[in-house]
Design an enzyme around this catalytic site. Structure first.
Site, PDB file in Angstrom:
ATOM      1  N   ASP A 170       1.067  -1.144   0.074  1.00 33.32           N
ATOM      2  CA  ASP A 170       0.196   0.006  -0.168  1.00 33.32           C
ATOM      3  C   ASP A 170       0.819   1.360   0.066  1.00 33.32           C
ATOM      4  O   ASP A 170       2.008   1.240   0.267  1.00 33.32           O
ATOM      5  CB  ASP A 170      -0.901   0.170   1.085  1.00 33.32           C
ATOM      6  CG  ASP A 170      -0.375  -0.348   2.605  1.00 33.32           C
ATOM      7  OD1 ASP A 170       0.957  -0.334   2.643  1.00 33.32           O
ATOM      8  OD2 ASP A 170      -0.828  -0.463   3.721  1.00 33.32           O
TER       9      ASP A 170
ATOM     10  N   ASN B 116      -6.882  -2.010  14.695  1.00 32.67           N
ATOM     11  CA  ASN B 116      -8.344  -2.312  14.548  1.00 32.67           C
ATOM     12  C   ASN B 116      -8.442  -3.547  13.661  1.00 32.67           C
ATOM     13  O   ASN B 116      -9.727  -3.696  13.103  1.00 32.67           O
ATOM     14  CB  ASN B 116      -9.093  -1.021  13.898  1.00 32.67           C
ATOM     15  CG  ASN B 116      -8.480  -0.696  12.583  1.00 32.67           C
ATOM     16  OD1 ASN B 116      -7.340  -1.180  12.096  1.00 32.67           O
ATOM     17  ND2 ASN B 116      -9.162   0.300  11.876  1.00 32.67           N
TER      18      ASN B 116
ATOM     19  N   HIS C 153      -6.972  -4.005  10.824  1.00 35.62           N
ATOM     20  CA  HIS C 153      -6.674  -4.147   9.275  1.00 35.62           C
ATOM     21  C   HIS C 153      -5.503  -4.777   8.821  1.00 35.62           C
ATOM     22  O   HIS C 153      -4.636  -4.871   9.435  1.00 35.62           O
ATOM     23  CB  HIS C 153      -6.698  -2.388   8.978  1.00 35.62           C
ATOM     24  CG  HIS C 153      -5.438  -1.616   9.119  1.00 35.62           C
ATOM     25  ND1 HIS C 153      -5.867  -0.275   9.814  1.00 35.62           N
ATOM     26  CD2 HIS C 153      -4.384  -2.005   8.989  1.00 35.62           C
ATOM     27  CE1 HIS C 153      -4.502   0.161   9.739  1.00 35.62           C
ATOM     28  NE2 HIS C 153      -3.719  -0.873   9.428  1.00 35.62           N
TER      29      HIS C 153
ATOM     30  N   GLU D 141      -9.369  -1.443   5.877  1.00 32.23           N
ATOM     31  CA  GLU D 141     -10.117  -0.946   7.020  1.00 32.23           C
ATOM     32  C   GLU D 141     -11.246  -1.774   7.216  1.00 32.23           C
ATOM     33  O   GLU D 141     -11.835  -2.498   6.577  1.00 32.23           O
ATOM     34  CB  GLU D 141     -10.429   0.430   7.113  1.00 32.23           C
ATOM     35  CG  GLU D 141      -9.164   1.448   7.080  1.00 32.23           C
ATOM     36  CD  GLU D 141      -8.404   1.747   8.184  1.00 32.23           C
ATOM     37  OE1 GLU D 141      -8.507   0.819   9.133  1.00 32.23           O
ATOM     38  OE2 GLU D 141      -7.939   2.978   8.311  1.00 32.23           O
TER      39      GLU D 141
END
Ligand code: GLP
Length: 244
Positions: free
Chosen positions: A67, A136, A138, A143
């Site tokens: 990414d 979280n 991800h 996400e």
């Protein structure tokens, strides 16, 4: 899913670096997918050291970044391009044509995701994908809410993710978007390795081990992959109980 519980962070890092080195020994032309983040920094340092001690050859390897931020220059000191140049490309003396970066220059034209998928396909797919995990759950920048069949695309970063990464940026500069390989793109990789270290990842790892195919924690999608290894240090594993 294979879970490896390391006795220390150093051992967890060493397990992952050794898996990459072994892959390159057996398949010098392997295509490797690279993750960023603090978790991966010692992995790359260990890989650089293994490259010297085992005389690993990287000339035939090709690399894909998982990414990249959108909205900052790719040469910004906190871009993932700068990160990987610093931690891997320069120390290993790799050439610029041995790595592909998510083409953020094509975002405005709406062609970035499709182009990156095309490059991955042309390279024969990713043989080994390294992954970290966000607090979280991800993976990459997929996400919560990301779909199992999502492909490389522009994603909005959650406040939680921006908060976790804000120390890399000046005030008000933290990116709000990124271009990330999708869950489907990641699952196409032949072998996946996720490394989690530190207490801040313990809740995400507990959730990951107790849930399946749950969009709330995108990492749960990896569990259905036939060649997925989860490597944990004692802190990341501190909230799970494994019955043997
Ligand atoms: C970023 C990256 C992920 C990485 C995650 C965890 O969001 N896009 O690929 O896994 O951060 O980073 P860290 O290792 O710094 O906790």
């Amino acid at each position: 899913m294979r879970i490896l519980l390391a006795k220390s962070t150093h051992e967890a890092v060493s397990i992952v670096a050794t898996m990459v080195a072994d892959k390159l020994m057996s398949h010098p032309n392997a295509v490797i997918g690279l993750a960023t983040g603090r978790t991966m920094e010692p992995v790359y340092a260990e890989l650089v050291s293994l490259a010297k001690s085992r005389n690993l050859q990287f000339q035939k390897t090709f690399l894909f970044m998982l990414d990249e931020y959108v909205g900052i220059d790719q040469n910004h000191p906190s871009s993932f391009k700068s990160y990987i140049q610093h931690h891997l490309m320069v120390p290993l003396n790799l050439k610029v044509d041995q790595i592909a970066f998510p083409p953020i220059h094509l975002v405005e034209a709406g062609e970035a995701g499709e182009q990156y998928e095309k490059w991955i396909k042309e390279a024969g797919g990713i043989d080994l994908q390294l992954l970290g995990i966000g607090v979280n759950g991800h993976i990459g920048f997929n996400e919560p809410g990301s779909a199992i069949d999502s492909r490389t695309r522009v994603v909005e970063l959650t406040e939680e993710t921006r908060e976790a990464n804000k120390s890399h940026f000046h005030d008000g500069e933290t990116p709000t978007k990124a271009l990330s390989m999708g869950i489907g793109s990641i699952l196409d990789g032949k072998q996946l390795i996720l490394l989690a270290t530190g207490k801040s990842k313990a809740d995400a790892i507990k959730y990951l081990l107790n849930h399946h195919d749950d969009e709330f924690c995108p990492a749960t999608f990896l569990k259905s992959h036939p060649h997925f290894t989860l490597v944990l240090d004692p802190d990341a594993a501190s909230k799970i109980s494994l019955k043997i």
